[in-house]
Structure formats: C-alpha cells, structure tokens
Design a protein around this motif. Structure first.
Motif, PDB file in Angstrom:
ATOM      1  N   GLU A 243       0.833  -1.212   0.000  1.00  0.00           N
ATOM      2  CA  GLU A 243       0.000   0.000   0.000  1.00  0.00           C
ATOM      3  C   GLU A 243       0.866   1.260   0.000  1.00  0.00           C
ATOM      4  O   GLU A 243       0.541   2.248  -0.666  1.00  0.00           O
ATOM      5  CB  GLU A 243      -0.928  -0.017   1.212  1.00  0.00           C
ATOM      6  N   LEU A 244       1.972   1.222   0.729  1.00  0.00           N
ATOM      7  CA  LEU A 244       2.850   2.400   0.788  1.00  0.00           C
ATOM      8  C   LEU A 244       3.546   2.627  -0.554  1.00  0.00           C
ATOM      9  O   LEU A 244       3.573   3.741  -1.064  1.00  0.00           O
ATOM     10  CB  LEU A 244       3.905   2.221   1.886  1.00  0.00           C
ATOM     11  N   LEU A 245       4.084   1.550  -1.119  1.00  0.00           N
ATOM     12  CA  LEU A 245       4.868   1.706  -2.346  1.00  0.00           C
ATOM     13  C   LEU A 245       3.982   1.720  -3.593  1.00  0.00           C
ATOM     14  O   LEU A 245       4.352   2.330  -4.596  1.00  0.00           O
ATOM     15  CB  LEU A 245       5.900   0.574  -2.436  1.00  0.00           C
ATOM     16  N   ASP A 246       2.875   1.061  -3.524  1.00  0.00           N
ATOM     17  CA  ASP A 246       1.778   1.042  -4.508  1.00  0.00           C
ATOM     18  C   ASP A 246       2.174   1.307  -5.961  1.00  0.00           C
ATOM     19  O   ASP A 246       1.522   2.046  -6.666  1.00  0.00           O
ATOM     20  CB  ASP A 246       0.651   1.987  -4.088  1.00  0.00           C
ATOM     21  N   ASP A 247       3.318   0.725  -6.372  1.00  0.00           N
ATOM     22  CA  ASP A 247       3.683   0.868  -7.783  1.00  0.00           C
ATOM     23  C   ASP A 247       4.166  -0.447  -8.369  1.00  0.00           C
ATOM     24  O   ASP A 247       4.849  -0.467  -9.388  1.00  0.00           O
ATOM     25  CB  ASP A 247       4.758   1.954  -7.954  1.00  0.00           C
ATOM     26  N   GLY A 248       3.823  -1.545  -7.676  1.00  0.00           N
ATOM     27  CA  GLY A 248       4.186  -2.856  -8.180  1.00  0.00           C
ATOM     28  C   GLY A 248       5.606  -3.272  -7.887  1.00  0.00           C
ATOM     29  O   GLY A 248       6.028  -4.357  -8.293  1.00  0.00           O
ATOM     30  N   ARG A 249       6.384  -2.428  -7.157  1.00  0.00           N
ATOM     31  CA  ARG A 249       7.781  -2.787  -6.873  1.00  0.00           C
ATOM     32  C   ARG A 249       8.010  -3.112  -5.404  1.00  0.00           C
ATOM     33  O   ARG A 249       9.117  -3.101  -4.913  1.00  0.00           O
ATOM     34  CB  ARG A 249       8.713  -1.653  -7.301  1.00  0.00           C
TER      35      ARG A 249
END
Length: 305
Positions: A243-249
């Motif tokens: 949820e924090l990084l929320d860019d698939g990485r």
C-alpha cells in the motif's frame, strides 16, 4: 570650596569617605584632570576635581564599572543611558537568582541524585550567554564544513533555538526539559549522530531510493501497524508495504533494503527528543513521536517478503 581652596589627597579622602589609595587610583586612571602639585610633589585638588570624584563614588556605588564611568564622564553616554544599562544588568542578576531558586526547588522536591545536582549547579552558575554558547558549540560540531545551502544544513538554525533563559516561573516540565537538553548537547555521540544525518542529507541525490515518498503517509500507516500489533514480515505487514509503495515494486529486495537503510539514517529517537524538548521550552504545540512508526517500517522493509 569655591574660593580657590585646594585640598590635599588626605583631605579629599576624609571629605568623601574614600580610602586615599582609591582617590589616587581614580586619579591615575584619568577619571579626574591631573591635580596641581605642591613644590614637594603633593597633589592638590580643586572644587571641580572633588565634585568629579564625588560623582565617580556615587556611580561606583551603583555598581557601574570603571569603563562605563569613564564614558559617562567623557560625555559619550548620558546618565540615563548608563542607568538603563545598569537596570538591565540588575534584571539579569534577578533572573539568575530566580533560576537558581527554581533549580534548587527541583532538586528538593524530586530527590535528585548527585549527578543531577551537579548538572543543576553547573547550569545555574552559567550566564545566559554562556548557556547559549554551549548550544552554539554543539551545533558547530554537528554542522562544521557543511555548505549553508546544503539540504540538512538548515537544521542548524533551528537547533540553536534553545532558550538561554527559563521563564521567570518555569513549570516542572520546563525545568526537566532544560536539564535534559543540557545533557544532550554536551554529548559528543549525540552531536556525531546529528552530523551523520546532516551529511547524509547534504549528499542526497535524485537517484536515492524513493526521494518523493510521502512521509506523512509513511507515519500514518506505520502508526496504524503499531496500534494494531502488526508484526513485520507478516502478511498484514506485506499488505501495508504494498500500500505504501503502490507501484508494483514492493517485492524488489534491493529497493526495500535501500529504502530501509535510508530511513534508518534519518531516524533517531534522541534527535526527535531534542525537538520535543525544544518545543516544551519554546511553547511550541506538542507533536506525536514519529520514530516508533518509522522504526516499524525499517523492520518491515528488511523482513523477507
């Protein structure tokens, strides 16, 4: 004594109630015009000289230093200016006495141990300027050599904002904060940690991991994890990482490690405590500690997915 009569130094001493050595010292210091001399070399003071010596005596009794007296007599400063400076000096002395009383009361009521009593005694004996100098020296140690416009160097000004004086009627919390700050800034290890953070900030580049990471969101999610008892490495923790990084990485081990290391560099409970204590003394609004939430993130990012 306006008929041309001149007095010997002994007669001036008796008239003004001053020791002969004091009259001689003030004369030699240039506070009065050089007196006439008898054929035998004895000093003779006219009415103007006696009046001037009488004024010097009065000013000295008020606590003025010889430099201030000399400037006043040389008409470089008015009596009102000298009196105003003296009032400020008395005010400073009164504040110092109040401070000593407050700190001694803290010792009495808190059953303060011997080491704390030594710190109290040392701080109370310092002038406001000397206490500020302690803070300035701490900041200089921590930020020496950093360009003024470097990221992180701006902390230096804020870290100098430790009040040199406690309020006239400080609370027990303010006394405790002042003493704790005094210990912090005297600790070379603490100064070294602040410097490490400042140097790391000065060396930040666009290639650093997640330079645009939302710090508020990070604290909010980390606080939620702590409140709910989420263990780093658990499925619930991994969901928060995503949820924090929320860019698939979020599963990239290199990215996670780099971000955890970066957060660790800028996370220190004692540095945060410094700001909290400054807030107590300066009357700033209190704030919730963020270090526990960030430390949770460091552990969560380093845990194996």
């Amino acid at each position: 004594m306006d008929d041309g009569t001149r007095l010997t130094i002994g007669e001036v001493s008796a008239r003004l109630g001053l020791p002969v050595r004091t009259v001689r010292f003030w004369t030699d210091a240039g506070l009065v015009d050089p007196p006439a001399r008898t054929s035998g070399g004895y000093r003779l003071y006219d009415a103007a000289a006696v009046a001037r010596l009488d004024l010097v005596r009065t000013l000295r009794e008020l606590g003025l230093g010889l430099t201030a007296v000399r400037e006043l007599l040389a008409a470089r400063r008015t009596v009102a200016e000298v009196a105003s400076e003296h009032v400020r000096a008395l005010d400073a002395e009164i504040r110092l006495l109040r401070l000593r009383r407050t700190l001694l009361q803290a010792v009495v009521h808190a059953g303060t141990p011997t080491e704390e009593m030594r710190i109290v005694s040392d701080l109370a004996a310092l002038s406001a300027r000397e206490r500020q100098q302690i803070v300035d020296e701490f900041v200089d140690r921590a930020f020496a050599g950093l360009p003024d416009d470097a990221p992180g160097a701006g902390l230096a000004g804020a870290m100098r904002s430790l009040p040199a004086e406690l309020p006239e009627e400080p609370t027990a919390e303010q006394v405790a904060a002042w003493l704790e700050l005094g210990r912090l800034v005297a600790d070379d290890a603490f100064a070294g940690r602040v410097r490490e953070m400042a140097v790391a900030g000065a060396g930040a580049t666009p290639e650093d991991p997640d330079p645009g990471l939302d710090a508020g969101r990070l604290r909010s999610l980390g606080g939620r994890a702590l409140a709910e008892g989420v263990a780093p490495g658990s499925p619930a923790a991994e969901a928060l990482v995503a949820e924090l990084l929320d860019d698939g990485r979020g599963q990239d081990p290199g990215r996670r490690t780099a971000l955890a290391d970066r957060l660790a560099v800028f996370t220190d409970a004692r540095v945060e405590r410094y700001w909290q204590l400054l807030g107590v003394l300066n009357g700033w609004p209190p704030f919730e500690p963020s270090v526990p939430a960030v430390e949770w993130w460091i552990a969560a990012l380093r845990a194996a997915p």
